[in-house]
Design a protein around this motif. Sequence first.
Motif, mmCIF file in Angstrom:
data_model
loop_
_atom_site.group_PDB
_atom_site.id
_atom_site.type_symbol
_atom_site.label_atom_id
_atom_site.label_comp_id
_atom_site.label_asym_id
_atom_site.label_seq_id
_atom_site.Cartn_x
_atom_site.Cartn_y
_atom_site.Cartn_z
ATOM 1 N N THR A 161 0.804 -1.224 0.000
ATOM 2 C CA THR A 161 0.000 0.000 0.000
ATOM 3 C C THR A 161 0.837 1.273 0.000
ATOM 4 O O THR A 161 0.288 2.363 0.095
ATOM 5 C CB THR A 161 -0.915 0.021 1.237
ATOM 6 O OG1 THR A 161 -0.127 -0.191 2.408
ATOM 7 C CG2 THR A 161 -1.970 -1.062 1.139
ATOM 8 N N PHE A 163 2.549 4.536 -0.973
ATOM 9 C CA PHE A 163 2.221 5.478 -2.039
ATOM 10 C C PHE A 163 3.444 5.805 -2.890
ATOM 11 O O PHE A 163 4.577 5.872 -2.394
ATOM 12 C CB PHE A 163 1.654 6.764 -1.450
ATOM 13 C CG PHE A 163 0.172 6.717 -1.170
ATOM 14 C CD1 PHE A 163 -0.524 5.520 -1.197
ATOM 15 C CD2 PHE A 163 -0.530 7.870 -0.893
ATOM 16 C CE1 PHE A 163 -1.873 5.453 -0.946
ATOM 17 C CE2 PHE A 163 -1.899 7.831 -0.644
ATOM 18 C CZ PHE A 163 -2.579 6.631 -0.676
ATOM 19 N N ASP A 167 -0.130 9.311 -6.231
ATOM 20 C CA ASP A 167 -1.106 8.709 -5.323
ATOM 21 C C ASP A 167 -1.678 9.751 -4.368
ATOM 22 O O ASP A 167 -1.040 10.776 -4.078
ATOM 23 C CB ASP A 167 -0.470 7.578 -4.517
ATOM 24 C CG ASP A 167 -0.452 6.268 -5.286
ATOM 25 O OD1 ASP A 167 -1.362 6.056 -6.106
ATOM 26 O OD2 ASP A 167 0.477 5.471 -5.070
ATOM 27 N N SER A 224 -9.353 6.964 -2.451
ATOM 28 C CA SER A 224 -7.912 6.827 -2.631
ATOM 29 C C SER A 224 -7.604 6.477 -4.077
ATOM 30 O O SER A 224 -8.395 5.793 -4.745
ATOM 31 C CB SER A 224 -7.363 5.733 -1.701
ATOM 32 O OG SER A 224 -6.008 5.441 -1.999
ATOM 33 N N ASP A 226 -5.321 4.488 -4.791
ATOM 34 C CA ASP A 226 -4.984 3.066 -4.709
ATOM 35 C C ASP A 226 -6.260 2.272 -4.428
ATOM 36 O O ASP A 226 -6.562 1.929 -3.286
ATOM 37 C CB ASP A 226 -3.945 2.835 -3.618
ATOM 38 C CG ASP A 226 -3.483 1.380 -3.548
ATOM 39 O OD1 ASP A 226 -3.865 0.596 -4.440
ATOM 40 O OD2 ASP A 226 -2.757 1.033 -2.595
ATOM 41 N N ASN A 233 -7.654 0.054 -1.469
ATOM 42 C CA ASN A 233 -6.629 -0.778 -0.843
ATOM 43 C C ASN A 233 -6.041 -0.065 0.370
ATOM 44 O O ASN A 233 -5.551 -0.709 1.298
ATOM 45 C CB ASN A 233 -5.519 -1.094 -1.839
ATOM 46 C CG ASN A 233 -6.015 -1.933 -3.005
ATOM 47 O OD1 ASN A 233 -6.779 -2.871 -2.811
ATOM 48 N ND2 ASN A 233 -5.592 -1.588 -4.207
ATOM 49 N N THR A 234 -6.091 1.251 0.361
ATOM 50 C CA THR A 234 -5.617 2.052 1.485
ATOM 51 C C THR A 234 -6.564 1.903 2.668
ATOM 52 O O THR A 234 -7.780 1.960 2.486
ATOM 53 C CB THR A 234 -5.553 3.541 1.094
ATOM 54 O OG1 THR A 234 -4.866 3.680 -0.145
ATOM 55 C CG2 THR A 234 -4.857 4.360 2.166
#
Length: 252
Positions: A161, A163, A167, A224, A226, A233-234
Motif C-alpha cells: 500500500t 504510495f 497517489d 484513494s 490506490d 486498498n488504502t
Amino acid sequence: MKNFKLLWLLAAACSLTFASCNKDNDGPDTSTTVTFESATLPDAGYINNTSYTEQGVTFNNVYDVQGQYMSAGFAVSKLHDKNTVGSDNQYSVYNDGGAGGSTNFAVCYFAEYLTNTSGVNDAYFAFGAGIEKKMLSVMVCNSTYVTLAVRDGKDGYMDQTQFGADDWLKVTFTGYNASGVKTNVVDYYLADYRNGKSFVCTSWTNVDLSALGIVNKVVVSMSSSDSGDWGMNTPSYVCIDNLKFDLPDVAQ
C-alpha cells in the motif's frame, strides 16, 4: 475652515464606524466545540461498540455483535501507538494524543465495501431531528494504521500500500440539511503524492467546514488513488477532534 470642519466630521464618522465594527467582532462567542474529553475510556483505551453523543452531536457507530468489531462509524480513543503496524492498531492516532495536547479524539472508519444506497453503513455525525447548526471547522490527523501503510508500505497484510507518484488519500465531508438535501462538500487530502509531493498528514490540522453551511448531518467518506475492484486498498480511517459549530445566522 469649511474644509477643516468637513474633514473633522468625516474622521468622526469613520471613528464611530470602526468602533461599531469592533463591538460586533467582540460580541459573545456562541460557537460550541466537541472535544471528546467527556468520554470515560476503559483500560483498552477506546470505545468502539456504541454511538457517542456530546454537545448535542451524535457520532454513529455500526458494531458487528457476532464478530465483535466496529464495521463503520466512529470510535472514541486515546491511543497513540506510532509503531505497531496493521489493523490491530486501528484506533491509534499518529500523534502524541488529541488535538491541542488533549487526551481523547475520535477515529472514523469508512466502510466503503459495506456502504449502500440506504446509508445504513455510512459514517456520520448529526444533530437531533430537525436541528440545524452552522458548521465551522474540525481538526484531522491520520491514524497510525494509515500512516505506516501509505508512507512505509506496511499494513500488516500484503504490504503493497506504499504510495508512489500521483497517489492520494482524501476525506470528504458532505453536509445535509434537516430536509435531507445536500448542502455542500469539503475535501481534504490526508496524503498527497501528486506533482512531486510526498505529504502525509501526521499533525493535527484544522479543516474549514464553513462551506457546508447550515446542516443537520455530516457524512464522512474517503477515497484513494490506490483502489481496485473491491474498493480502496488504502486503510480507510481518519482521526478527528475539536469539531466546532455555531448557531445559525438569525435573519435580520
